[in-house]
Design an enzyme around this catalytic site. Structure first.
Site, PDB file in Angstrom:
ATOM      1  N   SER A  29       0.792  -1.418  -0.069  1.00  0.00           N
ATOM      2  CA  SER A  29      -0.279  -0.009   0.206  1.00  0.00           C
ATOM      3  C   SER A  29       0.408   1.773   0.244  1.00  0.00           C
ATOM      4  CB  SER A  29      -0.806  -0.040   1.146  1.00  0.00           C
ATOM      5  OG  SER A  29      -1.746   0.688   1.220  1.00  0.00           O
ATOM      6  N   ASN A  30       0.129   2.183   0.139  1.00  0.00           N
ATOM      7  CA  ASN A  30       0.612   3.479   0.526  1.00  0.00           C
ATOM      8  C   ASN A  30       0.470   4.500   1.856  1.00  0.00           C
ATOM      9  OD1 ASN A  30      -1.185   5.595  -0.145  1.00  0.00           O
ATOM     10  ND2 ASN A  30      -1.064   3.682  -2.469  1.00  0.00           N
ATOM     11  N   HIS A  31       1.235   5.880   1.670  1.00  0.00           N
ATOM     12  CA  HIS A  31       0.673   6.647   2.393  1.00  0.00           C
ATOM     13  C   HIS A  31      -0.477   7.442   2.876  1.00  0.00           C
ATOM     14  CE1 HIS A  31       3.914   5.603   4.698  1.00  0.00           C
ATOM     15  NE2 HIS A  31       5.581   5.347   3.845  1.00  0.00           N
ATOM     16  N   ALA A  96      -4.567   7.618  -4.250  1.00  0.00           N
ATOM     17  CA  ALA A  96      -3.901   7.034  -4.426  1.00  0.00           C
ATOM     18  C   ALA A  96      -3.504   5.581  -5.053  1.00  0.00           C
ATOM     19  CB  ALA A  96      -2.705   7.111  -2.363  1.00  0.00           C
TER      20      ALA A  96
END
Ligand code: C5P
Length: 222
Positions: A29-31, A96
């Protein structure tokens, strides 16, 4: 008194990260916190729009009055976006989205038996680009989180993905962008460039929603 200038419009907004499963307990995943997309949903609701928020997993509450569609993976977000696009007057892609997903998700937890391991990835669908190809094409706003050559990359995405507007943020700058409460945006159309200065995401969202509507009205009264 709040001006209901978006009355009659239906905004579909993607927000947050996506999670791409590796096995039953792990993911890529991402922030992304979802704060920007949720702030846009809130501002659009306040201005009188009907709002559908297609959201990846986040830790913040959805604004009261929106229709929340919760998803986990990019594939699920893609499917929901293409379902809801037919109702939308405006589509804002703030999520995102993971660029790649795991080619073969393991059924069981992967054991750490080897010194090295590799995971094969396959590219995800570009959600906003596919929304722009749909038969019913709403007014489309994308985001571009860049660390360098912001204008060049943002304008490239605007053209390539066939968007009406793109909101660029420089995520290399401290105190703005991913996970932060603040953001600064530069909004590009094919002809315009408008700066929204660094401020709380709620304030930035309010200005952005108004600017999107101005461009939407200009396009639809051409
Ligand atoms: O990831 P990228 O910089 O190309 O994202 C630009 C825009 O495209 C963003 O609005 C993002 O939400 C959208 N996007 C998408 N589906 C993807 C990748 C990006 O909708 N798979």
């Amino acid at each position: 008194f709040v001006d209901k200038y978006l009355q009659g419009q239906h905004w579909v907004i993607t927000a947050g990260p996506t999670r791409e499963a590796i096995d039953p307990v792990r993911y890529i995943s991402n922030h992304s916190s979802g704060k920007m997309g949720y702030a846009i949903a809130h501002a659009a609701l306040r201005a009188g729009a009907q709002v559908t928020l297609i959201s990846g997993p986040v830790n913040i509450p959805a604004p009261a009055g929106c229709e929340l569609v919760q998803v986990t993976s990019a594939e699920q977000m893609h499917q929901q976006a293409l379902t809801y696009v037919s109702q939308a007057t405006t589509f804002v892609a703030c999520a995102a989205v993971a660029d790649y997903r795991v080619a073969n998700i393991a059924d069981e937890k992967i054991k750490k038996d080897n010194e090295h391991m590799q995971i094969a990835l396959v590219k995800n669908h570009d959600i906003v680009a596919d929304v722009a190809k749909s038969a019913h094409k709403p007014f489309i706003v994308g985001f571009a989180a860049e660390t360098q050559n912001v204008e060049h990359y943002a304008r490239g995405k605007l053209m390539r993905k066939n968007l009406d507007l793109i909101a660029a943020n420089d995520v290399a700058k401290a105190g703005q962008g991913f996970n932060s409460d603040d953001n600064a945006l530069t909004l590009y159309s094919a002809i315009d460039k408008i700066e929204i200065p660094l401020a709380n995401k709620q304030i930035v969202a309010k200005q952005l929603v108004s600017l999107i509507n101005q461009h939407y009205l200009a396009k639809n009264t051409e």
